[in-house]
Design an enzyme around this catalytic site. Sequence first.
Site, PDB file in Angstrom:
ATOM      1  N   ASN A  49      -5.018   2.072  -5.888  1.00 16.38           N
ATOM      2  CA  ASN A  49      -4.393   3.145  -5.104  1.00 16.38           C
ATOM      3  C   ASN A  49      -2.906   2.838  -5.020  1.00 16.38           C
ATOM      4  O   ASN A  49      -2.508   1.924  -4.308  1.00 16.38           O
ATOM      5  CB  ASN A  49      -5.037   3.170  -3.704  1.00 16.38           C
ATOM      6  CG  ASN A  49      -4.316   4.124  -2.756  1.00 16.38           C
ATOM      7  OD1 ASN A  49      -3.548   4.988  -3.195  1.00 16.38           O
ATOM      8  ND2 ASN A  49      -4.570   3.973  -1.461  1.00 16.38           N
ATOM      9  N   TRP A  50      -2.130   3.612  -5.755  1.00 17.44           N
ATOM     10  CA  TRP A  50      -0.679   3.346  -5.796  1.00 17.44           C
ATOM     11  C   TRP A  50       0.053   3.912  -4.581  1.00 17.44           C
ATOM     12  O   TRP A  50       1.251   3.706  -4.432  1.00 17.44           O
ATOM     13  CB  TRP A  50      -0.087   3.905  -7.095  1.00 17.44           C
ATOM     14  CG  TRP A  50      -0.312   2.993  -8.282  1.00 17.44           C
ATOM     15  CD1 TRP A  50      -1.136   1.914  -8.347  1.00 17.44           C
ATOM     16  CD2 TRP A  50       0.312   3.098  -9.581  1.00 17.44           C
ATOM     17  NE1 TRP A  50      -1.078   1.329  -9.592  1.00 17.44           N
ATOM     18  CE2 TRP A  50      -0.192   2.038 -10.377  1.00 17.44           C
ATOM     19  CE3 TRP A  50       1.228   3.976 -10.151  1.00 17.44           C
ATOM     20  CZ2 TRP A  50       0.206   1.840 -11.699  1.00 17.44           C
ATOM     21  CZ3 TRP A  50       1.619   3.787 -11.472  1.00 17.44           C
ATOM     22  CH2 TRP A  50       1.119   2.723 -12.233  1.00 17.44           C
ATOM     23  N   LYS A  51      -0.630   4.689  -3.767  1.00 19.63           N
ATOM     24  CA  LYS A  51      -0.012   5.285  -2.574  1.00 19.63           C
ATOM     25  C   LYS A  51       1.280   6.012  -2.973  1.00 19.63           C
ATOM     26  O   LYS A  51       1.344   6.602  -4.044  1.00 19.63           O
ATOM     27  CB  LYS A  51       0.233   4.207  -1.508  1.00 19.63           C
ATOM     28  CG  LYS A  51      -1.002   3.337  -1.271  1.00 19.63           C
ATOM     29  CD  LYS A  51      -0.881   2.465  -0.063  1.00 19.63           C
ATOM     30  CE  LYS A  51      -2.076   1.551   0.023  1.00 19.63           C
ATOM     31  NZ  LYS A  51      -2.200   0.882   1.289  1.00 19.63           N
ATOM     32  N   HIS A  68      -8.819   8.129   3.301  1.00 21.47           N
ATOM     33  CA  HIS A  68      -8.134   6.827   3.391  1.00 21.47           C
ATOM     34  C   HIS A  68      -7.574   6.673   4.804  1.00 21.47           C
ATOM     35  O   HIS A  68      -7.127   7.642   5.418  1.00 21.47           O
ATOM     36  CB  HIS A  68      -7.012   6.750   2.349  1.00 21.47           C
ATOM     37  CG  HIS A  68      -6.440   5.376   2.216  1.00 21.47           C
ATOM     38  ND1 HIS A  68      -5.537   4.858   3.125  1.00 21.47           N
ATOM     39  CD2 HIS A  68      -6.657   4.390   1.308  1.00 21.47           C
ATOM     40  CE1 HIS A  68      -5.229   3.616   2.771  1.00 21.47           C
ATOM     41  NE2 HIS A  68      -5.901   3.309   1.670  1.00 21.47           N
ATOM     42  N   GLU A  86      -4.875   5.686   5.876  1.00 14.77           N
ATOM     43  CA  GLU A  86      -3.503   6.178   6.066  1.00 14.77           C
ATOM     44  C   GLU A  86      -3.482   7.698   6.225  1.00 14.77           C
ATOM     45  O   GLU A  86      -2.598   8.242   6.894  1.00 14.77           O
ATOM     46  CB  GLU A  86      -2.615   5.688   4.903  1.00 14.77           C
ATOM     47  CG  GLU A  86      -2.357   4.192   5.033  1.00 14.77           C
ATOM     48  CD  GLU A  86      -2.123   3.447   3.730  1.00 14.77           C
ATOM     49  OE1 GLU A  86      -1.848   4.084   2.702  1.00 14.77           O
ATOM     50  OE2 GLU A  86      -2.212   2.200   3.751  1.00 14.77           O
ATOM     51  N   GLU A 103     -13.126  -0.136   3.925  1.00 19.81           N
ATOM     52  CA  GLU A 103     -11.792  -0.709   4.056  1.00 19.81           C
ATOM     53  C   GLU A 103     -11.480  -0.958   5.527  1.00 19.81           C
ATOM     54  O   GLU A 103     -11.056  -0.020   6.243  1.00 19.81           O
ATOM     55  CB  GLU A 103     -10.747   0.253   3.497  1.00 19.81           C
ATOM     56  CG  GLU A 103     -10.905   0.549   2.030  1.00 19.81           C
ATOM     57  CD  GLU A 103      -9.577   0.944   1.405  1.00 19.81           C
ATOM     58  OE1 GLU A 103      -9.135   0.226   0.509  1.00 19.81           O
ATOM     59  OE2 GLU A 103      -8.979   1.928   1.852  1.00 19.81           O
ATOM     60  N   GLY A 113      -3.200  -4.051   3.433  1.00 16.44           N
ATOM     61  CA  GLY A 113      -1.777  -4.392   3.315  1.00 16.44           C
ATOM     62  C   GLY A 113      -1.308  -5.504   4.224  1.00 16.44           C
ATOM     63  O   GLY A 113      -0.108  -5.717   4.382  1.00 16.44           O
ATOM     64  N   SER A 115      -6.537  -5.996   1.042  1.00 13.16           N
ATOM     65  CA  SER A 115      -5.899  -7.251   0.614  1.00 13.16           C
ATOM     66  C   SER A 115      -6.674  -7.987  -0.479  1.00 13.16           C
ATOM     67  O   SER A 115      -6.679  -9.219  -0.523  1.00 13.16           O
ATOM     68  CB  SER A 115      -5.647  -8.167   1.827  1.00 13.16           C
ATOM     69  OG  SER A 115      -4.733  -7.551   2.721  1.00 13.16           O
ATOM     70  N   GLY A 163      -4.776  -1.797  -3.197  1.00 12.22           N
ATOM     71  CA  GLY A 163      -3.460  -1.175  -3.014  1.00 12.22           C
ATOM     72  C   GLY A 163      -2.379  -1.987  -3.708  1.00 12.22           C
ATOM     73  O   GLY A 163      -2.145  -1.869  -4.909  1.00 12.22           O
ATOM     74  N   GLY A 164      -1.740  -2.861  -2.953  1.00 11.09           N
ATOM     75  CA  GLY A 164      -0.568  -3.600  -3.444  1.00 11.09           C
ATOM     76  C   GLY A 164      -0.790  -4.297  -4.780  1.00 11.09           C
ATOM     77  O   GLY A 164       0.087  -4.256  -5.663  1.00 11.09           O
TER      78      GLY A 164
HETATM   79  C1  PEP Z   1      -5.641   0.381   0.137  1.00  8.85           C
HETATM   80  O1  PEP Z   1      -4.575   0.972   0.197  1.00  8.85           O
HETATM   81  O2  PEP Z   1      -6.663   1.048   0.042  1.00  8.85           O
HETATM   82  C2  PEP Z   1      -5.647  -1.068   0.178  1.00  8.85           C
HETATM   83  C3  PEP Z   1      -6.803  -1.677   0.224  1.00  8.85           C
HETATM   84  O3  PEP Z   1      -4.420  -1.697   0.169  1.00  8.85           O
HETATM   85  P1  PEP Z   1      -4.165  -3.288  -0.032  1.00  8.85           P
HETATM   86  O4  PEP Z   1      -4.984  -3.720  -1.224  1.00  8.85           O
HETATM   87  O5  PEP Z   1      -2.693  -3.379  -0.281  1.00  8.85           O
HETATM   88  O6  PEP Z   1      -4.608  -3.972   1.212  1.00  8.85           O
END
Ligand code: PEP
Length: 242
Positions: free
Chosen positions: A9-11, A88, A90, A158, A164, A202, A223-224
């Site tokens: 997920n590049w957000k 999600h 966010e 999640e 993050g 994470s 994500g990251g």
């Molecule tokens: C996400 O955005 O769904 C996520 C899990 O981010 P991260 O891996 O950066 O915690």
Amino acid sequence: MRRKIAAGNWKMNGLTTAVEEAKAIADHPNGNVTTLLCPPATLLAQIAQLSLATGGQDCHTADKGAHTGDISAAQLADAGAAYTLTGHSERRTDHGEDDATINAKSAAAYAANLTAIICIGETLDVREAGDTLTLIDTQLAGSVPDTATATNTVIAYEPVWAIGTGKVPTTDQIAEVHAHIRTHLAARFTDGADFSILYGGSVKASNAAEIFAIPDVDGALVGGASLKADDFTPIIDSLAQS
Ligand code: PEP
């Protein structure tokens, strides 16, 4: 047969220069893993040309209309997506999306022949109050349409406090929630045993193998660590080897 999915997920990250990273991810051997990127909508059509699966990060409940700034599931599919995230955390936080809205968005995804990756998970307050499994049941009951199947739906667990932050639940905590999700799905859907359930929060190369060894973890939503091929491809490798 459950799909193993490594989803990135590049957000709201990535300019056209980031397509090079997507190319490197697409060119990486993935064995029995579905490699999926959910880039920003501006890059979706371009990345969908590559040899990997793509998805949106959200979709509207309607298939078209006067909704400035939104994107429909039909538009995601038209750009080449096969998946979309819904719910999600966010989106739940930044846009006030509730379970009913996420349910309607997921149904809109099905109508456009997209697989909905429906995201659920508790905040730290909920975990500390001991209410995680109750919340998971509420979110599953509210967010997942009655028409869900193992083909049109993937669940992503999640924990909000792990997204993050670099904080990861213990393997026992992940195992408990994934087993609970499996039980819930099996009780509600005839093919509940076949839904893929992803963990997100994470995930990185150094913890991926341990997470993928947990029963009922069928992949990750990342994500990251999905933004750079050098970070994401070892996660794909770990899943392929799990
Ligand atoms: C996400 O955005 O769904 C996520 C899990 O981010 P991260 O891996 O950066 O915690």
